[in-house]
Design a protein around this motif. Structure first.
Motif, mmCIF file in Angstrom:
data_model
loop_
_atom_site.group_PDB
_atom_site.id
_atom_site.type_symbol
_atom_site.label_atom_id
_atom_site.label_comp_id
_atom_site.label_asym_id
_atom_site.label_seq_id
_atom_site.Cartn_x
_atom_site.Cartn_y
_atom_site.Cartn_z
ATOM 1 N N THR A 220 -1.070 -7.919 6.023
ATOM 2 C CA THR A 220 -0.800 -8.637 5.060
ATOM 3 C C THR A 220 0.065 -10.099 5.672
ATOM 4 O OG1 THR A 220 0.984 -7.617 4.166
ATOM 5 C CG2 THR A 220 -1.030 -6.985 3.207
ATOM 6 N N CYS A 224 4.273 -6.837 5.421
ATOM 7 C CA CYS A 224 4.696 -5.653 4.804
ATOM 8 C C CYS A 224 3.683 -4.429 4.657
ATOM 9 C CB CYS A 224 4.942 -5.951 3.453
ATOM 10 S SG CYS A 224 6.578 -6.789 2.948
ATOM 11 N N TYR A 225 2.254 -4.604 5.094
ATOM 12 C CA TYR A 225 1.489 -3.700 4.926
ATOM 13 C C TYR A 225 0.476 -3.899 6.348
ATOM 14 C CZ TYR A 225 2.879 -2.539 0.197
ATOM 15 O OH TYR A 225 3.626 -2.281 -0.789
ATOM 16 N N HIS A 242 2.799 1.315 4.862
ATOM 17 C CA HIS A 242 3.743 0.392 4.491
ATOM 18 C C HIS A 242 4.586 0.232 5.630
ATOM 19 C CE1 HIS A 242 7.408 -0.693 1.410
ATOM 20 N NE2 HIS A 242 6.660 -1.729 1.761
ATOM 21 N N THR A 245 8.888 0.787 5.280
ATOM 22 C CA THR A 245 9.451 2.262 5.018
ATOM 23 C C THR A 245 10.380 2.769 6.084
ATOM 24 O OG1 THR A 245 8.909 4.633 4.529
ATOM 25 C CG2 THR A 245 7.480 3.383 6.084
ATOM 26 N N GLU A 270 -1.497 -8.879 -1.431
ATOM 27 C CA GLU A 270 -1.759 -7.710 -2.275
ATOM 28 C C GLU A 270 -3.331 -7.323 -2.265
ATOM 29 O OE1 GLU A 270 0.244 -8.008 -5.859
ATOM 30 O OE2 GLU A 270 1.898 -7.481 -5.284
ATOM 31 N N ASN A 285 -6.964 -3.663 -4.467
ATOM 32 C CA ASN A 285 -5.552 -3.698 -4.348
ATOM 33 C C ASN A 285 -5.010 -2.983 -2.850
ATOM 34 O OD1 ASN A 285 -2.586 -2.749 -5.180
ATOM 35 N ND2 ASN A 285 -2.852 -4.826 -6.161
ATOM 36 N N PRO A 287 -1.791 -2.262 -1.760
ATOM 37 C CA PRO A 287 -0.428 -1.066 -2.151
ATOM 38 C C PRO A 287 -1.066 0.044 -2.826
ATOM 39 C CG PRO A 287 0.404 -3.505 -2.674
ATOM 40 C CD PRO A 287 -1.136 -3.413 -2.610
ATOM 41 N N SER A 288 -2.127 -0.012 -3.718
ATOM 42 C CA SER A 288 -2.523 0.984 -4.557
ATOM 43 C C SER A 288 -3.844 1.630 -4.124
ATOM 44 C CB SER A 288 -2.558 0.662 -5.927
ATOM 45 O OG SER A 288 -3.559 0.035 -6.372
#
Length: 413
Positions: A220, A224-225, A242, A245, A270, A285, A287-288
């Motif tokens: 991203t 972050c991802y 992630h 973390t 996202e 999405n 993150p999910s």
């Protein structure tokens, strides 16, 4: 000078130097701290004009270099940010730097590399990074780094294996993915290229199985991802790590989509777009790992057949989808609506290239063809440089992959 189908083909003389010549790193177009070109898949576009038209000239093709050195099967092509130079990785032989202005070889890295793949510039163009194999394994999974000033391979403190990687925004770190040494999980590592050390490693739970080896990774924009693609038959398991973390062992979310791993682009921090084998474009999405919507064209699937590729425009205001149905479509990034349809190839296409062995230039807003040229091979992995209007591609013919360079010429009416 030979004329073929009204296009002029120029065959240039090439002399392969045996001594290493330091490449012009200062002329690569890097701006310290800015995102590198390789961070996201993008295509360049040129403004349309009423004063003339575009045509394309082949700089060299068909592997007909008049030297005692032959380019071996080319596995990887990448361009410097300003488009002036192209770096290639080969199945046998060293990685090389070519000048896209005159088609001449600039430099060759020292040493022999086997099955070199995913070669890219890092650390503001001072390092060249790629994956290679040893003599016992044909799979390219050993990290290899060269000093661009000397052309010499940099010896790492220990051997690092991964199956795919991408660069951080500042190009100083590698984010790598691969199978864990023991168990069924995968791991993502962050490697500091300046200090040659592994800064962080995140492992998935070994009880989670993804059926295959990671072959795709992207980030991203905020880093972050990391999204890792693991192909499994006709589907891909996209696993999201992630990176912030503090845990070393996690259970990352996963989404399974009927697609090729590379057929995805990150929309923002996202959201991600993925093209499927059924001609759909799925927005999901990150993150999910939940699906948000399926894009459509007049209430129909985005394409009638498998989507092969997605690319952003340079300013990310639009993106292009490429399908085996012989069409490409330009979409508005914000509205997710079709802007234009690029129709002109007779067979399955890649970005501006097709199995009909043609390369086309398009006016994106109108969907009209600006120029077409027959190159006598199937163009793959096409790169365009707007700054000097050069097209570089891997061309496949008779099972061999060769370097193809085209110069785009604007002709005044």
């Amino acid at each position: 000078m030979d004329k073929i189908e009204s296009y002029r083909f120029y065959r240039l003389e090439h002399i392969i130097e045996t001594d290493y010549h330091a490449p012009p790193i200062a002329d690569f177009g890097y701006s310290r701290g800015e995102m590198t070109e390789e961070y996201r898949d993008k295509f360049e576009s040129w403004e349309a004009t009423d004063d003339g038209e575009y045509s394309m000239n082949v700089m060299f093709a068909d592997g007909g270099l008049p030297t005692d050195y032959e380019l071996n099967n080319i596995n990887s092509v990448t361009m410097t940010p300003n488009g002036k130079y192209v770096i290639i990785g080969q199945s046998q032989g060293p990685s090389q730097i070519w000048d896209t202005i005159n088609g001449q070889l600039v430099s060759s890295m020292q040493g022999i590399t086997i099955h070199s793949s995913k070669v890219t510039l890092a650390c503001d163009g001072t390092l060249l990074v790629g994956l290679a194999s040893d003599s016992f394994d044909s799979q390219s999974n050993i990290l290899q780094i060269w000093d661009f000033n000397t052309g010499k391979s940099i010896e790492l403190p220990y051997q690092i294996k991964c199956t795919t990687f991408t660069l951080s925004n500042n190009s100083n770190c590698l984010i790598m993915a691969g199978n864990q040494k023991y168990g069924h999980g995968i791991s993502v590592g962050i490697f500091d290229l300046n200090n040659l050390e592994l800064m962080k490693e995140i492992k998935s739970d070994t009880n989670q199985s993804y059926d295959s080896t990671p072959s795709f990774i992207t980030l991203t924009p905020d880093e972050c991802y990391a999204i890792v693609g693991c192909p499994s038959g006709l589907t891909t398991n996209y696993v999201v790590f992630h990176l912030i973390t503090q845990q070393e062992l996690i259970q990352p979310p996963i989404i399974t989509i009927d697609s090729d791993p590379q057929c995805s682009i990150v929309l923002n921090n996202e959201q991600m777009l993925t093209g499927t084998i059924n001609g759909q474009i799925i927005l999901w999405n990150i993150p999910s790992c939940q699906r948000i919507q399926t894009l459509n064209d007049n209430r129909q699937n985005a394409h009638r057949d498998k989507i092969k590729d997605l690319k952003f425009s340079h300013d990310c205001s639009c993106f292009v989808t490429i399908s085996v149905d012989g069409t490409a479509k330009v979409w508005d990034t914000n509205s997710k609506e079709v802007i234009s349809k690029l129709i002109g190839h007779e067979r399955e296409i890649t970005l501006t290239g097709s199995k009909d062995q043609n390369i086309c230039l398009w006016y994106l807003q109108s969907g009209q063809i600006a120029s077409t040229i027959h190159v006598g091979m199937t163009p793959l992995h096409i790169y365009m440089a707007a700054h000097n209007q050069t097209i570089v591609a891997i061309g496949e013919k008779d099972g061999q992959r060769q370097l193809l360079m085209l110069r785009v010429v604007f002709e005044q009416r």
